[in-house]
Structure formats: C-alpha cells, structure tokens
Write a protein that holds these residues in place. Structure first.
Motif, PDB file in Angstrom:
ATOM      1  N   TYR A 155     -47.398  42.782 -46.628  1.00 40.15           N
ATOM      2  CA  TYR A 155     -48.300  43.342 -45.089  1.00 40.15           C
ATOM      3  C   TYR A 155     -47.874  42.314 -44.383  1.00 40.15           C
ATOM      4  CZ  TYR A 155     -51.118  44.767 -42.187  1.00 40.15           C
ATOM      5  OH  TYR A 155     -52.629  45.364 -40.808  1.00 40.15           O
ATOM      6  N   LYS A 156     -48.539  41.016 -45.131  1.00 37.39           N
ATOM      7  CA  LYS A 156     -49.767  40.063 -44.740  1.00 37.39           C
ATOM      8  C   LYS A 156     -48.095  39.269 -44.837  1.00 37.39           C
ATOM      9  CE  LYS A 156     -53.870  40.599 -44.528  1.00 37.39           C
ATOM     10  NZ  LYS A 156     -54.561  40.105 -43.725  1.00 37.39           N
ATOM     11  N   THR A 157     -47.344  39.288 -45.214  1.00 39.06           N
ATOM     12  CA  THR A 157     -46.040  38.320 -45.514  1.00 39.06           C
ATOM     13  C   THR A 157     -45.171  38.482 -43.786  1.00 39.06           C
ATOM     14  OG1 THR A 157     -45.594  38.521 -47.294  1.00 39.06           O
ATOM     15  CG2 THR A 157     -43.601  37.340 -45.488  1.00 39.06           C
ATOM     16  N   GLU A 158     -45.541  39.834 -43.496  1.00 37.05           N
ATOM     17  CA  GLU A 158     -44.656  39.618 -42.536  1.00 37.05           C
ATOM     18  C   GLU A 158     -45.244  39.578 -40.927  1.00 37.05           C
ATOM     19  OE1 GLU A 158     -41.207  41.296 -42.217  1.00 37.05           O
ATOM     20  OE2 GLU A 158     -41.794  40.966 -44.411  1.00 37.05           O
ATOM     21  N   ILE A 159     -46.797  40.358 -41.018  1.00 39.52           N
ATOM     22  CA  ILE A 159     -47.238  40.443 -40.049  1.00 39.52           C
ATOM     23  C   ILE A 159     -47.820  38.270 -39.744  1.00 39.52           C
ATOM     24  CG2 ILE A 159     -49.283  39.222 -39.102  1.00 39.52           C
ATOM     25  CD1 ILE A 159     -50.356  42.353 -40.429  1.00 39.52           C
ATOM     26  N   PHE A 160     -47.894  37.111 -40.626  1.00 41.02           N
ATOM     27  CA  PHE A 160     -48.113  35.838 -40.222  1.00 41.02           C
ATOM     28  C   PHE A 160     -47.130  35.347 -40.192  1.00 41.02           C
ATOM     29  CE2 PHE A 160     -51.785  36.801 -43.515  1.00 41.02           C
ATOM     30  CZ  PHE A 160     -53.001  36.483 -42.026  1.00 41.02           C
ATOM     31  N   SER A 161     -45.536  35.791 -40.839  1.00 43.89           N
ATOM     32  CA  SER A 161     -44.436  35.003 -40.266  1.00 43.89           C
ATOM     33  C   SER A 161     -43.583  35.815 -38.806  1.00 43.89           C
ATOM     34  CB  SER A 161     -43.706  35.396 -41.515  1.00 43.89           C
ATOM     35  OG  SER A 161     -42.917  36.924 -41.490  1.00 43.89           O
ATOM     36  N   LEU A 162     -43.663  36.636 -38.641  1.00 41.45           N
ATOM     37  CA  LEU A 162     -43.597  37.598 -36.746  1.00 41.45           C
ATOM     38  C   LEU A 162     -44.591  35.947 -36.209  1.00 41.45           C
ATOM     39  CD1 LEU A 162     -42.562  39.614 -35.405  1.00 41.45           C
ATOM     40  CD2 LEU A 162     -44.127  40.681 -35.871  1.00 41.45           C
ATOM     41  N   LEU A 163     -45.852  36.185 -36.996  1.00 43.67           N
ATOM     42  CA  LEU A 163     -46.783  35.483 -35.712  1.00 43.67           C
ATOM     43  C   LEU A 163     -45.658  33.883 -35.281  1.00 43.67           C
ATOM     44  CD1 LEU A 163     -50.462  36.390 -36.533  1.00 43.67           C
ATOM     45  CD2 LEU A 163     -49.554  37.159 -34.444  1.00 43.67           C
ATOM     46  N   GLU A 164     -45.723  32.949 -36.919  1.00 48.19           N
ATOM     47  CA  GLU A 164     -44.963  32.103 -36.563  1.00 48.19           C
ATOM     48  C   GLU A 164     -43.787  32.017 -35.878  1.00 48.19           C
ATOM     49  OE1 GLU A 164     -45.034  28.066 -38.038  1.00 48.19           O
ATOM     50  OE2 GLU A 164     -46.360  29.952 -38.820  1.00 48.19           O
ATOM     51  N   GLU A 165     -42.874  32.987 -35.995  1.00 48.65           N
ATOM     52  CA  GLU A 165     -41.330  33.390 -35.301  1.00 48.65           C
ATOM     53  C   GLU A 165     -42.419  32.985 -34.058  1.00 48.65           C
ATOM     54  OE1 GLU A 165     -38.426  36.805 -34.933  1.00 48.65           O
ATOM     55  OE2 GLU A 165     -39.640  36.252 -36.627  1.00 48.65           O
ATOM     56  N   TYR A 166     -42.538  33.744 -33.589  1.00 48.45           N
ATOM     57  CA  TYR A 166     -43.311  34.202 -32.256  1.00 48.45           C
ATOM     58  C   TYR A 166     -44.430  32.739 -31.107  1.00 48.45           C
ATOM     59  CZ  TYR A 166     -41.304  38.522 -31.040  1.00 48.45           C
ATOM     60  OH  TYR A 166     -40.071  39.548 -30.656  1.00 48.45           O
ATOM     61  N   GLY A 167     -44.480  31.869 -32.120  1.00 42.47           N
ATOM     62  CA  GLY A 167     -45.541  30.705 -31.782  1.00 42.47           C
ATOM     63  C   GLY A 167     -46.504  31.240 -31.187  1.00 42.47           C
ATOM     64  N   ILE A 168     -47.167  31.719 -31.938  1.00 40.62           N
ATOM     65  CA  ILE A 168     -48.043  32.606 -31.568  1.00 40.62           C
ATOM     66  C   ILE A 168     -49.349  32.330 -32.576  1.00 40.62           C
ATOM     67  CG2 ILE A 168     -49.585  34.752 -31.387  1.00 40.62           C
ATOM     68  CD1 ILE A 168     -47.298  36.175 -30.075  1.00 40.62           C
ATOM     69  N   SER A 169     -50.904  31.575 -32.099  1.00 36.89           N
ATOM     70  CA  SER A 169     -51.751  31.214 -32.846  1.00 36.89           C
ATOM     71  C   SER A 169     -53.018  32.504 -33.910  1.00 36.89           C
ATOM     72  CB  SER A 169     -53.123  30.198 -32.652  1.00 36.89           C
ATOM     73  OG  SER A 169     -52.287  29.216 -31.459  1.00 36.89           O
ATOM     74  N   TYR A 170     -52.578  32.553 -34.867  1.00 39.45           N
ATOM     75  CA  TYR A 170     -53.302  33.046 -35.451  1.00 39.45           C
ATOM     76  C   TYR A 170     -54.417  32.635 -35.501  1.00 39.45           C
ATOM     77  CZ  TYR A 170     -50.410  31.445 -39.145  1.00 39.45           C
ATOM     78  OH  TYR A 170     -49.244  31.234 -40.139  1.00 39.45           O
ATOM     79  N   LYS A 171     -54.982  31.253 -35.819  1.00 38.63           N
ATOM     80  CA  LYS A 171     -56.458  30.889 -37.176  1.00 38.63           C
ATOM     81  C   LYS A 171     -57.106  30.310 -35.817  1.00 38.63           C
ATOM     82  CE  LYS A 171     -55.505  31.077 -41.614  1.00 38.63           C
ATOM     83  NZ  LYS A 171     -54.854  29.719 -42.853  1.00 38.63           N
ATOM     84  N   PHE A 172     -58.411  31.123 -35.924  1.00 36.24           N
ATOM     85  CA  PHE A 172     -58.976  29.215 -34.804  1.00 36.24           C
ATOM     86  C   PHE A 172     -60.165  28.367 -35.333  1.00 36.24           C
ATOM     87  CE2 PHE A 172     -59.581  33.562 -33.209  1.00 36.24           C
ATOM     88  CZ  PHE A 172     -59.658  33.169 -31.579  1.00 36.24           C
ATOM     89  N   SER A 173     -59.366  27.146 -34.760  1.00 36.46           N
ATOM     90  CA  SER A 173     -59.688  25.885 -35.868  1.00 36.46           C
ATOM     91  C   SER A 173     -61.758  25.830 -36.091  1.00 36.46           C
ATOM     92  CB  SER A 173     -59.041  24.985 -34.823  1.00 36.46           C
ATOM     93  OG  SER A 173     -60.091  24.812 -33.463  1.00 36.46           O
ATOM     94  N   GLU A 174     -61.528  24.479 -36.499  1.00 35.95           N
ATOM     95  CA  GLU A 174     -62.648  24.573 -37.134  1.00 35.95           C
ATOM     96  C   GLU A 174     -64.174  24.103 -35.668  1.00 35.95           C
ATOM     97  OE1 GLU A 174     -66.168  22.078 -40.273  1.00 35.95           O
ATOM     98  OE2 GLU A 174     -62.948  21.851 -40.573  1.00 35.95           O
ATOM     99  N   GLU A 175     -63.103  23.092 -35.061  1.00 35.53           N
ATOM    100  CA  GLU A 175     -63.926  22.908 -33.773  1.00 35.53           C
ATOM    101  C   GLU A 175     -64.313  24.528 -33.029  1.00 35.53           C
ATOM    102  OE1 GLU A 175     -63.433  19.871 -30.327  1.00 35.53           O
ATOM    103  OE2 GLU A 175     -61.325  20.595 -31.687  1.00 35.53           O
ATOM    104  N   MET A 176     -63.099  24.984 -32.943  1.00 36.49           N
ATOM    105  CA  MET A 176     -63.246  26.479 -31.544  1.00 36.49           C
ATOM    106  C   MET A 176     -64.459  27.730 -33.129  1.00 36.49           C
ATOM    107  SD  MET A 176     -61.747  26.587 -29.344  1.00 36.49           S
ATOM    108  CE  MET A 176     -59.764  25.172 -29.394  1.00 36.49           C
TER     109      MET A 176
END
Length: 659
Positions: A155-176
């Motif tokens: 599950y987690k593998t597929e979500i984060f690899s898919l987001l990486e493939e589409y160039g989509i941010s999935y974590k907010f920086s510490e500053e944000m």
C-alpha cells in the motif's frame, strides 16, 4: 527507377531533430516537421535513446522508396534520467552476479545496478533509479538507486512511488509545518465585522471518516412561509495570506489528493483538519452565503460576507439519510426542510437543461494492513444530493453576484469561473453510433434532453456503466478560467468553485476576489486587509495552473484506485463473472466486470469458439467461420485468468456469450 533513385539520393543525408517514441519491442518513431510524418527507426539504430528523449537523426527513404526510415545520431537531451521500477535480484535476473536489474514499464530496456551498491535493497523492492552511464559495449544502461519505496505491491509503496512518478509533494517541510503552527497558536477569534451566527442551528454533513470539514449549513424559520438558510464555508483565506510561504505551497499543490484510505492534504493537517475545519462545538470563522427562501423555493433575499459560526453536530451522510427516510432524529425538522428545498433546486436545474449524470462511486474497506477486503458500489442518495444542491446554489449565486450589477447587467469585474464547454461533436456522434445497436437513440438537435432521457433508460441495465462512461468522455473537460463561457453540464451562465477552500486552491482565489469586491469601498476593513487586485492575466495564469493540477491529480487518484481494484480482484482468480464489452483493438477485447466495475482484457487469439477480427467500424468484431458479431455493450461471460498488480492489468478468459 530513375525517379526513385533521385528521391533516395536527395534525402539520404537529411538531418532533423525531434522527440523519440520507442515501443516496448524496441523500434521507434521520430516526428519530422518538414514532412509532417513519423520517421521509422529500426531497433538496432536507436543508439541508446530512451522514450521521450530529444534526439538528432539522419533520415532517408527505404529501398522501396515508400517509407521514411532513419537512425539516431545523438541524444541531445534526455527526457529524464530517473525512473521508477522493480529491482530484480533473483538468480535469473542477475547477470553473472555483477548486477541487479531494475525493470520498469516506461522504457524498453532494463537498468543495471552494480551488486556492491545494493546493500540495503531487496528483491522486488520498488525503487527510484538514476541512469549514470551507458557504455557502448553494454546493451543496457548503468544506474544507481536514489530511493527505496518498499516491497512492490504494498500500500504505502504504491502511494509514494506514484506520487514520485507524477512529481507531487507528499510531505510538508519543517518550515511549512512551523508556519502552520504559528498560525494555529496565534489564533484569536476576531468577531469584528463578522455576522454572528453562533445561535442558529448549524451542522456539517460529510463522509463518515472525513476530517476536513469545508462547509456547514444553518437554518431557522423566520415566519410561517420563510426560512433563512446559511451556507458557511471555512474562511481559509483569513489564515493563508497571499504570497506567504504556506500560500505558495498551497498553490504549488493546488488540490488535496484523496486515495483509498489516505489523504495528501493541500494544507498542513494542523490547519486542514483542525483550525480551518468546521468542527462541532467550536467557534469557527467562515465565509457565508445567507439567503431567505419561501416554501416554493423562491429566493427572496441574498447576503454574502464573513461570519462566525458554531456547528452543533457533525453528521455523516448515512445518518442524514436515516433521518430523511424515517423522519425522526436529531434536528429532524431542519434536515427534512433542507431536503425538501434541495428537491426543488434539483427540479429547477433539470428544467433549465442541466444534465443529470450520477456515476456509481467505487468504495473499498481496508484491513489494518491496508489490504482491500470489501468493495461497495455507492450511489448518491438524498443526503448527498442535499449537500450538493446547496453547494451548487452557493457557487452559482456568488459568481452571479460578482458578475452582474443590481439591475442584472454584466459588471466590469473579473472572477475565477468554473467553465464547461459544449461537447465534442465527433465523440457525441460516436456515442450515437455505439448505442444504436443496443436499441437506444440520441437526438442531436435536442442533445441535453436526449442524453437525460438516455440516462433514465439505461438505469439499472448491464450496459449502464459503459454508456455513462462514453457520455462522460464525449463531454468537454471542466476547467477554471477568467473567461466565462458558462457551464454546459449544469446549464449555469455563471458558476465558480467557492465551497471547498481547504482542499482546492481555486476556491481560495474565489474567496479573495469576492472579499475584495465586498470591501472595496470599506475604508475601515481596508486598513487591516491587503485589498489590492493583481491583473486579470495573473488570475488567468493561476486558473490554468489549477486546471492542470486538477487533471494530474485525477489521473493519480484513478491509477491508485486501479491498483486497489486489481489487488482486490486477485483473490477471485479462477472464478467466472459476467461483463459488458467496452472496447476493441486489433488483438483484444476490453470487458467491464459488472460485479467490480473495473475493466479486464481478453486476447482475440484466445477465443476458442471462432477466429475473430475487428470490423472496420472499430466497435464490433466478427467471427471468420460462424460470422457471429459482438458489439460494444454486449453482455458476455468470462473467467478471471490472471492479475498483474504492477501493470494494473486484469487478464480474462472467454467462456461463452449470453443468450
């Protein structure tokens, strides 16, 4: 012959550049502007080019002088050097124990990674690999592992690899996150200049597991025939100041992403799920549309502005549906009155020419390891429609308020609209041709009414899902724009998106613009608020970007849903199911499995009852011997043969046709 030789000689040393398209078999095509056609590149002449690379080629006519052929001379620029794939470390995959192999579905070759650089990697890990070189003596490029997502298919593998493939941010920086916390802890509810609605019955209605409550409804009876209804939307723009770091991040993301069992929010959760969320029993800042309405559904008075509310209760859709059905429960009188008004609003929309297309939504129940264990096909009920109608009304009334003056004459103000163009005629004609063999008719001169009648006819029929999908494909894509062309599907002249600012940046833009127009002449408010507009070109650029990101996220959500569907279906391998034919190619038939509302494929060569070929119309096949014809929409019986989770493919076996 002389003419042919002249042609060949003339073009033998011609050079060109273009983007290369490489098939899974290794041969390729490069489009040459001069000839307005593709040049064929044989498998042995691609010269280490990869799909999408910008290349320099030499092209010429082949020996027959009829077909353009060429060879890649140089890769000018790689489209990308990074790819997501599955690492293979089994005995068959490792070449002489020197390399691991990363296999991916994007490019036609595997990438080799030296074994000594794979200490933390495991067989069947999904990874991000970067090409570092491609020696001339190697058939495959060499690479290094940049990121490990985890075991393929999880599950987690597929979500984060898919987001990486589409160039989509999935974590907010510490500053944000820190900026969001500052906003949260500095919150002081300023009720100045806000209408206080905290003493009016107010509630939210959302999916059971929702955390981000954008909207709430309030209602109170004013006299025997008049009610005041409030549609209260989270005042996100009060907290997210234009140009701030959080605003830039929200714009970059443009929308929240809703996966099965997981949300990637547009705003940090301390804002989206807490401060901005219209939680029950808490004072919350909102931007509201408040109106008076009589028992016949006539709107008597409108008001737009900032408010403070206090939701009395958080309802789920199912809870509200029970109250509507049983006519009892908390706030029963208020909810049932809102339900009656929503029915009037629906009737008025349909009379005005709106399309009434309600797709079945696929829902999954996951276990504690995020594996799909149950599938539900959910239809909109009265509770869903209640909320939908009041949101539609709000979006329409706000855009009308900005766009028209008090006499109903168009104003000179610009706004961000949600627009929907007329359908593609060719696709509508294609739809007409497909449904006629199934016994349905489409009147092109009275298209909207004809489509609505068609939707009524197919309700509950096996071919319903296929025809609804064809109707959707024939429609233009809705988008955001400052150039208002109206909304074809809703039959609204003016329409916007205002009601979901926690999850859509377009709605934040709509809030800012509305607030500007409401306070443009208010000197007191303008002392505390930045109240200057950017140019219309600025907002058009933002509109186009929000439209682009919306389409991207829709693709991501669909791809992940397909993964969940395929993973769920795997447990049914060997079982037989009924399906509807939804498409043909030269070598396959696509079939929508009715029980799962997902598509599988049967190879034509695997059908044993006859040898089938594609008809010239491309939406039927015919048997060579028995001359049996299968059309789009025909119901058939198939067996689930195989499932490929990585490719998200379902392979079916043809059993027989239905009588």
């Amino acid at each position: 012959m002389k003419k042919e030789r002249k042609i060949r000689k003339k073009h033998y040393n011609n050079l060109s550049t273009g983007f290369i398209k490489i098939t899974s078999h290794g041969y390729a095509f490069v489009y040459v502007d001069e000839f307005e056609k593709d040049v064929f590149i044989p498998k042995n002449k691609t010269n280490r080019a990869l799909k999408g690379d910008f290349v320099k080629i030499r092209f010429y006519h082949n020996r027959k002088g009829m077909k353009m052929e060429g060879e890649v001379l140089k890769v000018i620029k790689r489209k990308t050097k990074q790819f997501i794939g599955i690492l293979k470390l089994d005995v068959q995959s490792v070449q002489s124990n020197k390399y691991g192999i990363v296999h991916n579905n994007i490019i036609h070759v595997d990438i080799l990674v030296p074994i000594q650089k794979l200490e933390k990697c495991h067989h069947n890990n999904k990874v991000l690999v970067q090409i570092i070189s491609w020696p001339k003596k190697f058939k495959n490029p060499l690479g290094k592992i940049v990121k490990i997502f985890g075991p393929s298919g999880e599950y987690k593998t597929e979500i984060f690899s898919l987001l990486e493939e589409y160039g989509i941010s999935y974590k907010f920086s510490e500053e944000m996150e820190n900026e969001a916390k500052k906003i949260f802890y500095k919150e002081i509810l300023d009720v100045n200049f806000r209408k206080d609605m905290r003493d009016v019955n107010t509630f939210t209605i959302d999916p059971l597991n929702a955390q981000d409550f954008d909207d709430a409804l309030s209602i109170r009876k004013l006299n025997s025939d008049t009610w005041e209804i409030g549609v209260h939307i989270s005042d996100v723009s009060h907290y997210i100041k234009e140009g701030s770091l959080l605003d830039q991040e929200a714009y970059s993301r443009a929308t929240s992403i809703y996966f099965v069992g997981e949300v990637i929010p547009m705003l940090p959760k301390i804002l989206s799920n807490d401060l901005c969320s219209l939680q029950p029993k808490k004072d919350k800042l909102s931007f509201s549309y408040i109106f008076n309405i009589d028992s016949r559904g006539r709107i008597l008075k409108n008001w737009f502005g900032k408010t403070i509310i206090r939701s009395d209760k958080k309802f789920s859709y199912d809870e509200v549906q029970c109250i509507i059905d049983q006519k009892k429960g908390d706030y029963c009188e208020d909810i049932y009155r809102l339900f009656l008004f929503s029915k009037i609003l629906i009737q008025n929309r349909l009379k005005n020419g709106a399309l009434f297309l309600e797709k079945v939504e696929i829902k999954f129940r996951l276990d504690d390891k995020n594996n799909p264990i149950d599938l539900l096909l959910e239809k909109n009920n009265d509770a869903h429609r209640l909320i939908e109608e009041f949101m539609l009304l709000t979006n329409r009334k706000i855009s009308e308020f900005v766009s028209l003056n008090f006499e109903g004459i168009p104003s000179n103000k610009f706004y961000i609209y949600r627009v929907h163009d007329v359908p593609d005629f060719q696709k509508i004609f294609f739809l007409k041709k497909i449904i006629e063999p199934l016994g349905y008719f489409l009147d092109l001169k009275n298209l909207k009414n004809s489509i609505n009648y068609l939707l009524k006819q197919i309700r509950g029929k096996p071919e319903q899902n296929m025809i609804e999908n064809l109707i959707l494909r024939a429609m233009s894509k809705a988008k955001y724009s400052t150039n208002n062309i109206g909304h074809y599907g809703l039959s609204f002249i003016y329409y916007t998106h205002f009601t979901s600012p926690i999850r859509r940046y377009s709605d934040i833009i709509a809030h800012r613009l509305l607030y500007h127009y409401l306070t443009i002449n208010d000197e007191i408010k303008n002392k505390n608020e930045k109240n200057k507009l950017n140019t219309i070109e600025f907002y058009e650029k933002q509109s186009q970007y929000c439209s682009y990101k919306e389409r991207l996220v829709i693709d991501v959500e669909r791809e992940f849903l397909k993964y969940i569907q395929v993973k769920y279906i795997k447990k049914f391998i060997g079982k037989e199911f009924y399906g509807i034919i939804t498409g043909f190619t030269d070598w396959s038939i696509y079939i929508d499995l009715l029980l799962f509302q997902t598509e599988g494929m049967v190879r034509l060569r695997d059908i044993k009852e006859d040898s089938y070929i594609l008809n010239s119309n491309n939406y039927s096949i015919i048997g060579k011997k028995k001359r049996k014809i299968y059309h789009l929409g025909d119901k058939v019986k198939v067996k689930l043969l195989d499932v490929n989770i990585e490719k998200k493919q379902i392979t079916l076996d043809w059993i027989n046709d239905i009588l």
